[in-house]
Design a protein around this motif. Structure first.
Motif, PDB file in Angstrom:
ATOM      1  N   MET A   1       0.847  -1.191   0.000  1.00  0.00           N
ATOM      2  CA  MET A   1       0.000   0.000   0.000  1.00  0.00           C
ATOM      3  C   MET A   1       0.880   1.238   0.000  1.00  0.00           C
ATOM      4  N   PRO A   2       0.453   2.283  -0.665  1.00  0.00           N
ATOM      5  CA  PRO A   2       1.261   3.506  -0.682  1.00  0.00           C
ATOM      6  C   PRO A   2       1.257   4.189   0.678  1.00  0.00           C
ATOM      7  N   SER A   3       2.387   4.800   1.035  1.00  0.00           N
ATOM      8  CA  SER A   3       2.434   5.653   2.222  1.00  0.00           C
ATOM      9  C   SER A   3       2.164   7.078   1.776  1.00  0.00           C
ATOM     10  N   LYS A   4       1.630   7.887   2.692  1.00  0.00           N
ATOM     11  CA  LYS A   4       1.428   9.309   2.404  1.00  0.00           C
ATOM     12  C   LYS A   4       2.243  10.104   3.409  1.00  0.00           C
ATOM     13  N   PHE A   5       3.083  11.010   2.930  1.00  0.00           N
ATOM     14  CA  PHE A   5       3.879  11.813   3.852  1.00  0.00           C
ATOM     15  C   PHE A   5       2.948  12.612   4.764  1.00  0.00           C
ATOM     16  N   GLY A   6       3.269  12.584   6.056  1.00  0.00           N
ATOM     17  CA  GLY A   6       2.439  13.296   7.036  1.00  0.00           C
ATOM     18  C   GLY A   6       1.393  12.414   7.672  1.00  0.00           C
ATOM     19  N   SER A   7       1.102  11.248   7.058  1.00  0.00           N
ATOM     20  CA  SER A   7       0.120  10.320   7.629  1.00  0.00           C
ATOM     21  C   SER A   7       0.808   9.035   8.057  1.00  0.00           C
ATOM     22  N   PRO A   8       0.528   8.542   9.293  1.00  0.00           N
ATOM     23  CA  PRO A   8       1.092   7.249   9.674  1.00  0.00           C
ATOM     24  C   PRO A   8       0.429   6.088   8.942  1.00  0.00           C
ATOM     25  N   GLY A   9      -0.777   6.316   8.362  1.00  0.00           N
ATOM     26  CA  GLY A   9      -1.406   5.257   7.585  1.00  0.00           C
ATOM     27  C   GLY A   9      -2.825   4.971   7.996  1.00  0.00           C
TER      28      GLY A   9
END
Length: 631
Positions: free
Chosen positions: A406-414
């Motif tokens: 799954m992609p990670s998003k900068f600023g979000s732990p997931g």
């Protein structure tokens, strides 16, 4: 549904079958008779009737297939030591440590307080406690005597295991004087103290109470100590977490649920395989060190690196040299460390072969986008943020790439991990917020998953009242963090709802720091707030009203008093709690009912609008802080 979405839903909708599957990842002496007992909310009991042992799962069960593979890799860039212990050697050292504990009177259920630097003997001690069914309570080696004393008093250990000293940036910190003072201050006296002598600082040994690791260890060379089979619900350890008020809370963890949770997380989240190497740069004094230096990687049959030192000594390539040398596949660190490395010569990252590395996990504080992007571009591997707490024992929010990439998003732990029924609730009405980007308190609906805290050590009432009753009309576990969820279901953590601050991944209660500063004879009043910091995430800032200002006539006098107060915090709580600055004011901003306006002070320190100040008693008190900061 995607593979992970389906996996997640099944963990909540078909809970018992899901966790019965995960339970097969570990060895049981007696299989569990039930999976989840939620008959007395909010107390979740996992795998009742089952018996197992953490040390068996971390060490003994690997002897059959990988006895001569690396298990514990100890590296100190402070002392220049480096030693690899195979599973066979680790098994031998842990049995010897277990024999030493038993010789000093430790039995199943007894507490052993561990106050040690990042040395191999600390891991031996923890595993030895698990082996014989003793409850370890590890206290971070940087804590000062007053903090240590409060933990000794609460844990009531039969034995304390420590060392002559730790070392950081080449500076030796003697532990024995701090420990002796803590025992003197505590109303509880341990029966015995076991000391590792590293030869870093002189030690005064107390006859009859204090014992040397080397001498006692010689007597138990080759000892054979079988594993004590424990009920799944038996306590494995307690670990103290800072709170906003009162004495530190002893987070109590079980045995069976924790072993299953770690085994599952190593497979589904960290995607680590037996025979590979895991490198967590944390410290055993924190929960990450428990879960992902000592127990998790070993349960998975991986080698684990235990590192004493800084990321930039002897140079900024030290970590990457270890990745190359030991073919590290999974690494776990903190955003603060990455920010430190970002300031160094980028050549250090290009100097080593990092092709073994599959992912870098970061936790402890929010990961900002510039830092995340820099390390991602530099390493060329997924940078996976994750969010959890001492209380949870393993990640609450991240991505489970072992289930589905799954992609990670900068600023979000997931996204929420399997087993965690995570919700956002309105803090005063308890209403669930389901829309995108609505701000609420991050909560977990019970039952909490395996590995989560059982209760507060010796204080069930405090567990219920602190964690489960903070949202009106709802029995839910509060993380005490604000959060939002985007349209894709990714969470963003926005900071604490209480007065706990996060300095480089260390959680500190502002009340603890305030109480320490208040005990200075020339302090009448104090307010401590956490202020955003580019390097550490947050730093503590203290604003003090002095009792006697007659001698505070110039900047030099103010600096002397500031230095005295900082020394006092160092002495009582340790350097980790020292404020970045102590500023002196004639009054603190308060409401007309006398409540300190900490949020307004924090906003002014961060250059933000202080918000609604209709209840402020004296607006000039806040203006004074603005003027001080503008100088």
């Amino acid at each position: 549904m995607t593979a992970y979405a389906d996996f997640y839903r099944r963990s909540l909708d078909d809970r018992d079958a899901f966790w019965a599957e995960q339970a097969r990842l570990i060895d049981w002496q007696t299989p569990p008779q039930a999976v989840c007992d939620w008959s007395q909310p909010p107390f979740a009991r996992w795998f009742s009737g089952g018996t197992t042992n953490l040390c068996h799962n971390a060490v003994d069960r690997h002897l059959k297939d990988r006895a001569d593979q690396p298990a514990l890799i100890y590296v100190s860039s402070e002392t220049g030591e480096e030693k690899v212990y195979t599973f066979r050697e680790l098994h031998s050292e842990v049995q010897r440590a277990a024999a030493m504990l038993k010789a000093l009177g430790v039995r199943k259920g007894d507490r052993v307080l561990v106050y040690m630097p990042m040395i191999a003997e600390a891991a031996f001690t923890m595993l030895a406690c698990a082996r014989i069914g003793a409850v370890h309570s590890v206290v971070f080696g940087g804590f000062a005597s007053v903090s240590l004393a409060s933990r000794i008093e609460d844990a009531q250990p039969r034995l304390i295991v420590s060392a002559d000293a730790g070392s950081r940036a080449g500076k030796v910190l003697a532990y024995k004087p701090l420990l002796d003072e803590a025992i003197r201050l505590s109303s509880h006296k341990p029966e015995a103290v076991l000391m590792v002598n590293r030869g870093l600082a002189p030690m005064t040994m107390q006859p009859g109470r204090d014992h040397g690791w080397t001498g006692l260890g010689e007597q138990h060379r080759g000892a054979q100590v079988p594993c004590e089979w424990l009920d799944a619900g038996d306590i494995s350890y307690t670990i103290y977490t800072s709170g906003t008020t009162g004495r530190p809370k002893g987070v109590q963890r079980d045995t069976g649920g924790y072993a299953v949770a770690l085994a599952a997380s190593m497979k589904h989240i960290f995607a680590g395989n037996a025979g590979e190497t895991y490198f967590s740069t944390s410290d055993i004094g924190w929960v990450v060190g428990h879960s992902y230096i000592v127990y998790g990687p070993l349960i998975a049959g991986m080698a684990t690196i235990m590192y004493e030192g800084l990321p930039i000594r002897p140079d900024a390539g030290i970590w990457w040299s270890l990745v190359e040398k030991y073919k590290v596949t999974v690494m776990f660190s903190a955003p603060t460390a990455v920010r430190v490395l970002r300031k160094q010569d980028p050549a250090f990252l290009k100097k080593y072969d990092l092709s073994s590395l599959r992912a870098l996990f970061l936790a402890g504080e929010p990961l900002d986008e510039p830092t995340g992007r820099w390390i991602s571009d530099s390493l060329g591997v997924p940078i996976i943020d994750n969010y959890w707490q001492t209380e949870s024992g393993w990640p609450i929010l991240t991505v489970a790439n072992g289930v589905e990439k799954m992609p990670s998003k900068f600023g979000s732990p997931g996204v929420p991990m399997y087993g965690y029924n995570v919700k956002l609730l309105h803090e005063s009405t308890g209403e669930e917020l389901t829309g995108a980007n609505e701000k609420g308190v991050v909560v977990i609906e019970g039952p909490t998953p395996p590995g989560f805290m059982q209760t507060v050590w010796r204080d069930d009432e405090r567990f219920v009242n602190t964690y489960w009753k903070s949202i009106p009309g709802k029995l839910v576990y509060s993380t005490f963090d604000w959060g939002i969820r985007d349209e894709d279901g990714y969470f963003y953590i926005l900071g604490r709802t209480d007065d706990v601050i996060n300095v480089a991944g260390h959680r500190l209660g502002t009340r603890e720091i305030e109480e320490s500063i208040s005990s200075h004879p020339n302090v009448a009043e104090v307010a401590v707030v956490g202020v955003a910091d580019a390097l550490k995430g947050q730093v503590a800032m203290a604003f003090v009203v002095a009792r006697d200002t007659t001698a505070l006539t110039d900047d030099a006098a103010l600096l002397r008093l500031e230095g005295d107060i900082m020394k006092q915090v160092d002495g009582q709580l340790g350097a980790v709690a020292r404020p970045a600055r102590v500023r002196f004011v004639s009054a603190l901003p308060k409401t007309r009912s006398g409540k300190l306006l900490r949020r307004a002070i924090q906003a002014v320190c961060e250059g933000r609008d202080a918000g609604d100040l209709t209840t402020i008693e004296d607006p000039s008190a806040l203006q004074q802080i603005r003027d001080l900061l503008a100088k």
